[in-house]
Write an enzyme that holds these catalytic residues in place. Sequence first.
Site, PDB file in Angstrom:
ATOM      1  CB  SER A   1      37.986   2.586  -4.577  1.00  0.00           C
ATOM      2  OG  SER A   1      37.606   1.443  -4.786  1.00  0.00           O
TER       3      SER A   1
ATOM      4  CG  HIS B   1      35.828   3.002  -0.800  1.00  0.00           C
ATOM      5  ND1 HIS B   1      34.927   3.710  -0.061  1.00  0.00           N
ATOM      6  CD2 HIS B   1      35.135   2.364  -1.837  1.00  0.00           C
ATOM      7  CE1 HIS B   1      33.913   3.459  -0.446  1.00  0.00           C
ATOM      8  NE2 HIS B   1      33.813   2.529  -1.624  1.00  0.00           N
TER       9      HIS B   1
ATOM     10  CG  ASP C   1      34.330  -0.521  -3.389  1.00  0.00           C
ATOM     11  OD1 ASP C   1      33.463  -0.081  -2.684  1.00  0.00           O
ATOM     12  OD2 ASP C   1      35.142  -0.071  -4.366  1.00  0.00           O
TER      13      ASP C   1
ATOM     14  CG  MET D   1      31.727  -5.835  -4.798  1.00  0.00           C
ATOM     15  SD  MET D   1      31.855  -5.494  -6.522  1.00  0.00           S
ATOM     16  CE  MET D   1      32.703  -3.916  -6.397  1.00  0.00           C
TER      17      MET D   1
ATOM     18  CG  HIS E   1      30.668   0.726  -0.663  1.00  0.00           C
ATOM     19  ND1 HIS E   1      30.817   1.162  -1.898  1.00  0.00           N
ATOM     20  CD2 HIS E   1      29.338   0.536  -0.559  1.00  0.00           C
ATOM     21  CE1 HIS E   1      29.526   0.996  -2.302  1.00  0.00           C
ATOM     22  NE2 HIS E   1      28.789   0.740  -1.282  1.00  0.00           N
TER      23      HIS E   1
ATOM     24  CG  MET F   1      28.556  -2.389  -2.796  1.00  0.00           C
ATOM     25  SD  MET F   1      29.510  -1.952  -4.146  1.00  0.00           S
ATOM     26  CE  MET F   1      31.277  -2.090  -3.348  1.00  0.00           C
TER      27      MET F   1
ATOM     28  CG  MET G   1      26.264   3.302  -4.493  1.00  0.00           C
ATOM     29  SD  MET G   1      28.025   3.028  -4.387  1.00  0.00           S
ATOM     30  CE  MET G   1      28.480   2.892  -6.160  1.00  0.00           C
TER      31      MET G   1
ATOM     32  CG  ASP H   1      31.757   4.369  -4.325  1.00  0.00           C
ATOM     33  OD1 ASP H   1      32.830   4.583  -5.085  1.00  0.00           O
ATOM     34  OD2 ASP H   1      31.607   3.379  -3.581  1.00  0.00           O
TER      35      ASP H   1
END
Length: 232
Positions: free
Chosen positions: A24, A49, A51, A53, A82, A84, A153, A188
């Site tokens: 990540s 990965h 992330d 957000m 991912h 979010m 998660m 994760d």
Amino acid sequence: MIDTSAGVTDAHTRPLDGPLVSASILSADFARLGEQCVEVLEAGADTLHVDVMDGHFVPNLSMGPAICAGVRRAVDAFIDVHLMVTDPLAYLEPFAAAGANHCTGHVEVLDMPLEFRNRCHALGMSAGIAINPKTPLEALDGVAEAFDLVLVMSVHPGFSGQSFIPEVLEKTRAISARQSSTQRLEMDGGVSPANAEAVRAAGCDVLVAASAIFGGDDYAGTIAALRGGGRD
Ligand code: DX5
Ligand code: ZN
């Protein structure tokens, strides 16, 4: 740029040959992000990965498609995004255009999970569904089987560097027992060499780690420890 494409471009749909380690980049040094991606891939990471957000679904802002496109220019590896975010469907086209190979959305906000899956596939990406620590297993009923990957998660999403929540292992085992042999199960949050064996034993074959990898000096040693004995 190094060639990291061999065997990883279809990482979430190829036959399983041991656990994958997904680095990540949330804990990478953003001032030299491209180099950091090369370094962790050369150290043995299977995928990257990313992330994403939105400051709404989670209380933090991170990366958008421009960062993903920058990673894609730097390396030829499998990029696992991912999402979010409160509206994951809205971001599939931008991330596909930015070179993502896979997108995961959260079951807590996906009103139309099958549409999300179908759009990922239509855009040439594999599709994942994520579940937060406090969300009951039943939220995945009738949904999980449609996806290439389930992401459990093991921290409350939003930040790297949090402690692993061991209570999610029970839910993970239950999800694993229901999966087909072609579906992947990703953990994760707070994943480290200290808990990797328990994570793999619960059925996970994709281990995401940010701070455990980027926070130390021995990327290769950490990645090998996360993967376990199955593969060099
Ligand atoms: C957390 C993110 C994770 C995070 C993991 O909300 O989804 O991917 O980067 O960071 P570590 O491995 O440090 O817990
Ligand atoms: Zn993540």
